[in-house]
Design a protein around this motif. Structure first.
Motif, PDB file in Angstrom:
ATOM      1  N   ILE A  12       0.953  -1.209   0.160  1.00  0.00           N
ATOM      2  CA  ILE A  12      -0.030  -0.082  -0.081  1.00  0.00           C
ATOM      3  C   ILE A  12       0.878   1.099   0.081  1.00  0.00           C
ATOM      4  CG2 ILE A  12      -1.766   1.420   1.409  1.00  0.00           C
ATOM      5  CD1 ILE A  12      -2.741  -1.271   2.103  1.00  0.00           C
ATOM      6  N   ALA A  13       1.736   1.288   0.890  1.00  0.00           N
ATOM      7  CA  ALA A  13       2.809   2.541   1.015  1.00  0.00           C
ATOM      8  C   ALA A  13       3.468   2.750  -0.390  1.00  0.00           C
ATOM      9  CB  ALA A  13       3.561   2.417   1.968  1.00  0.00           C
ATOM     10  N   ALA A  14       3.752   1.518  -0.989  1.00  0.00           N
ATOM     11  CA  ALA A  14       4.671   1.660  -2.281  1.00  0.00           C
ATOM     12  C   ALA A  14       3.965   2.188  -3.375  1.00  0.00           C
ATOM     13  CB  ALA A  14       5.415   0.358  -2.292  1.00  0.00           C
ATOM     14  N   ALA A  15       2.603   1.963  -3.488  1.00  0.00           N
ATOM     15  CA  ALA A  15       1.809   2.219  -4.796  1.00  0.00           C
ATOM     16  C   ALA A  15       0.294   2.855  -4.485  1.00  0.00           C
ATOM     17  CB  ALA A  15       1.302   0.887  -5.133  1.00  0.00           C
ATOM     18  N   PRO A  16       0.461   4.221  -3.627  1.00  0.00           N
ATOM     19  CA  PRO A  16      -0.843   5.010  -3.651  1.00  0.00           C
ATOM     20  C   PRO A  16      -1.438   5.201  -4.992  1.00  0.00           C
ATOM     21  CG  PRO A  16       1.114   6.314  -3.340  1.00  0.00           C
ATOM     22  CD  PRO A  16       1.707   4.891  -3.642  1.00  0.00           C
ATOM     23  N   GLY A  17      -2.724   5.098  -4.851  1.00  0.00           N
ATOM     24  CA  GLY A  17      -3.549   5.339  -6.010  1.00  0.00           C
ATOM     25  C   GLY A  17      -3.933   4.350  -6.901  1.00  0.00           C
ATOM     26  N   ILE A  18      -3.332   2.909  -6.467  1.00  0.00           N
ATOM     27  CA  ILE A  18      -3.449   1.687  -7.176  1.00  0.00           C
ATOM     28  C   ILE A  18      -4.475   0.770  -6.557  1.00  0.00           C
ATOM     29  CG2 ILE A  18      -2.218  -0.162  -8.048  1.00  0.00           C
ATOM     30  CD1 ILE A  18      -1.468   2.174  -9.373  1.00  0.00           C
ATOM     31  N   TRP A  19      -5.528   0.369  -7.452  1.00  0.00           N
ATOM     32  CA  TRP A  19      -6.426  -0.769  -6.922  1.00  0.00           C
ATOM     33  C   TRP A  19      -5.599  -1.881  -6.374  1.00  0.00           C
ATOM     34  CZ3 TRP A  19     -11.286  -0.625  -4.960  1.00  0.00           C
ATOM     35  CH2 TRP A  19     -12.022   0.333  -5.391  1.00  0.00           C
ATOM     36  N   MET A  20      -6.050  -2.451  -5.604  1.00  0.00           N
ATOM     37  CA  MET A  20      -5.454  -3.895  -4.813  1.00  0.00           C
ATOM     38  C   MET A  20      -6.345  -4.750  -4.478  1.00  0.00           C
ATOM     39  SD  MET A  20      -2.306  -2.138  -2.722  1.00  0.00           S
ATOM     40  CE  MET A  20      -1.113  -1.204  -3.671  1.00  0.00           C
ATOM     41  N   TYR A  21      -5.782  -6.225  -4.421  1.00  0.00           N
ATOM     42  CA  TYR A  21      -6.915  -7.253  -4.042  1.00  0.00           C
ATOM     43  C   TYR A  21      -5.784  -8.296  -3.057  1.00  0.00           C
ATOM     44  CZ  TYR A  21      -8.956 -11.950  -4.359  1.00  0.00           C
ATOM     45  OH  TYR A  21      -9.417 -13.174  -3.926  1.00  0.00           O
ATOM     46  N   TYR A  22      -6.238  -8.936  -2.214  1.00  0.00           N
ATOM     47  CA  TYR A  22      -5.588  -9.802  -1.622  1.00  0.00           C
ATOM     48  C   TYR A  22      -6.475 -10.978  -1.128  1.00  0.00           C
ATOM     49  CZ  TYR A  22      -7.389  -8.466   2.794  1.00  0.00           C
ATOM     50  OH  TYR A  22      -8.186  -8.057   4.206  1.00  0.00           O
ATOM     51  N   CYS A  23      -5.565 -12.262  -1.045  1.00  0.00           N
ATOM     52  CA  CYS A  23      -6.309 -13.385  -0.869  1.00  0.00           C
ATOM     53  C   CYS A  23      -5.162 -14.700  -0.487  1.00  0.00           C
ATOM     54  CB  CYS A  23      -7.370 -13.927  -1.884  1.00  0.00           C
ATOM     55  SG  CYS A  23      -6.533 -14.829  -3.026  1.00  0.00           S
ATOM     56  N   TYR A  24      -5.667 -15.665   0.055  1.00  0.00           N
ATOM     57  CA  TYR A  24      -4.986 -16.705   0.403  1.00  0.00           C
ATOM     58  C   TYR A  24      -5.150 -17.686  -0.765  1.00  0.00           C
ATOM     59  CZ  TYR A  24      -5.290 -14.700   5.060  1.00  0.00           C
ATOM     60  OH  TYR A  24      -5.037 -13.701   6.012  1.00  0.00           O
ATOM     61  N   ASN A  25      -4.250 -18.739  -0.591  1.00  0.00           N
ATOM     62  CA  ASN A  25      -4.458 -20.154  -1.869  1.00  0.00           C
ATOM     63  C   ASN A  25      -5.562 -20.614  -1.301  1.00  0.00           C
ATOM     64  OD1 ASN A  25      -2.748 -20.857   0.624  1.00  0.00           O
ATOM     65  ND2 ASN A  25      -2.872 -22.763  -0.287  1.00  0.00           N
ATOM     66  N   ALA A  26      -6.155 -21.180  -2.428  1.00  0.00           N
ATOM     67  CA  ALA A  26      -7.410 -21.893  -2.230  1.00  0.00           C
ATOM     68  C   ALA A  26      -8.571 -21.071  -2.271  1.00  0.00           C
ATOM     69  CB  ALA A  26      -7.469 -23.130  -1.399  1.00  0.00           C
ATOM     70  N   GLU A  27      -8.417 -19.783  -2.577  1.00  0.00           N
ATOM     71  CA  GLU A  27      -9.415 -18.784  -2.642  1.00  0.00           C
ATOM     72  C   GLU A  27      -9.583 -18.279  -3.758  1.00  0.00           C
ATOM     73  OE1 GLU A  27      -9.931 -17.056   1.948  1.00  0.00           O
ATOM     74  OE2 GLU A  27      -8.753 -15.922   0.663  1.00  0.00           O
ATOM     75  N   TYR A  28     -10.900 -18.024  -4.322  1.00  0.00           N
ATOM     76  CA  TYR A  28     -11.077 -17.514  -5.795  1.00  0.00           C
ATOM     77  C   TYR A  28     -12.104 -16.586  -5.645  1.00  0.00           C
ATOM     78  CZ  TYR A  28      -9.174 -22.220  -5.978  1.00  0.00           C
ATOM     79  OH  TYR A  28      -8.424 -23.360  -5.726  1.00  0.00           O
ATOM     80  N   LEU A  29     -11.786 -15.328  -6.136  1.00  0.00           N
ATOM     81  CA  LEU A  29     -12.762 -14.235  -6.426  1.00  0.00           C
ATOM     82  C   LEU A  29     -13.701 -14.150  -7.437  1.00  0.00           C
ATOM     83  CD1 LEU A  29     -13.291 -11.243  -5.503  1.00  0.00           C
ATOM     84  CD2 LEU A  29     -11.586 -10.758  -7.334  1.00  0.00           C
ATOM     85  N   PHE A  30     -14.933 -13.926  -7.205  1.00  0.00           N
ATOM     86  CA  PHE A  30     -16.071 -13.840  -7.874  1.00  0.00           C
ATOM     87  C   PHE A  30     -16.846 -12.501  -7.814  1.00  0.00           C
ATOM     88  CE2 PHE A  30     -15.192 -18.434  -8.336  1.00  0.00           C
ATOM     89  CZ  PHE A  30     -15.949 -18.665  -9.584  1.00  0.00           C
ATOM     90  N   PHE A  31     -17.019 -11.691  -8.964  1.00  0.00           N
ATOM     91  CA  PHE A  31     -17.847 -10.660  -8.773  1.00  0.00           C
ATOM     92  C   PHE A  31     -18.689 -10.555  -9.909  1.00  0.00           C
ATOM     93  CE2 PHE A  31     -13.980  -9.833 -11.462  1.00  0.00           C
ATOM     94  CZ  PHE A  31     -14.544  -9.458 -12.628  1.00  0.00           C
TER      95      PHE A  31
END
Length: 287
Positions: free
Chosen positions: A87-106
């Protein structure tokens, strides 16, 4: 590209942080790391950053598409320390985080990219998105002792609820709720109270001074809201084997659980429409 540690990445790989959205994936163990990476690459993230131990082996073709950082993913507070430095290194950038065996759906993710969704979300003056972490589990634990199977994945179709999130004075915070359900609710005797929530602000825009806590909440209270004051906003879902895997690999709980199946279990179809139909994410004004 491989990096010996996070410091090296922030020095030599910082160009990866110039354009988002960026996905950060933390491999707590070696289970389904490759499918997690492929899934998020398919959603259209500009960069995928993997935090993983050395013993993880990946196909060369897959590793060539990501940035891999050697990281102690079993250390205390390992995720928040890494996310806050990114976060501190990339202000203004959209980010996402998760662990392994997790899958994002929108909503509509089969035909629209993560950039499409976040562009719309930004136009609605939103800098963060609520995600519900919905537990997946194998139906047959004899065939899948660690409770992980993409082909035999099931989820709970009901049993989810929300409570007002209190402030320091005990009053409910505006547009904030604590969400519960799934395996963390059904097997709550094996879950410490501070680990029972299933809400996570997993999609957010970095800015100077923003920090993520161990409770998956941000210091900026507006980031923790589920919607703006004037109408409903988009939400997303992270389908996750993480809780089931932990319950079946932890010696304190594994022998108490012969099955995760109950009368509200249904097969997961790996499609956003099913999650929309179940009310496990919200399309807002995006059609």
């Amino acid at each position: 590209m491989r990096y010996d540690n996070l410091d090296t990445f922030l020095s030599d790989g910082k160009d990866a942080l110039l354009k988002g959205p960026i996905a950060m994936i933390f491999a707590e163990d070696l289970v389904e790391v490759d499918t997690t990476l492929r899934h998020h690459l398919s959603l259209g993230f500009k960069q995928v950053i993997l935090f993983a131990p050395d013993e993880l082996k990946l196909p060369e073709g897959l590793e060539a598409k990501i940035h891999r950082i050697r990281y102690a993913t079993r250390a205390p507070e390992m995720l928040t320390k890494a996310v806050n430095r990114i976060i501190a290194a990339a202000p203004g950038i959209w980010m996402y985080y998760c662990y392994n065996a997790e899958y994002l759906f929108f909503p509509f993710c089969e035909t629209r990219t993560i950039t499409d969704m976040l562009t719309f979300h930004t136009e609605e003056r939103r800098d963060a998105m609520l995600c519900y972490v919905v537990d997946l589990y194998a139906d047959d634990l004899n065939a899948h002792p660690n409770a992980v199977s993409l082909e035999d994945a099931h989820l709970d179709r009901s049993g989810y609820y929300a409570l007002g999130r209190p402030d320091a004075a005990g009053h409910a915070k505006e547009r904030q709720l604590d969400f519960f359900g799934g395996l963390r609710w059904r097997f709550e005797e094996h879950m410490p109270p501070h680990r029972r929530r299933i809400d996570r602000i997993a999609l957010f825009k970095a800015k100077k001074g923003l920090r993520l806590s161990e409770e998956h909440l941000f210091g900026d209270e507006e980031y923790n809201t589920y919607a703006c004051p004037w109408h409903h906003n988009l939400t997303a879902t992270i389908v996750s084997f993480r809780t089931a895997k932990a319950l079946k690999t932890n010696a304190g709980s594994t022998y108490d659980i012969s099955t995760f199946r109950w009368h509200n279990s249904i097969e997961f179809e790996w499609h956003s429409q099913q999650l929309l139909d179940l009310g496990l994410m919200e399309p807002g004004q995006w059609f």
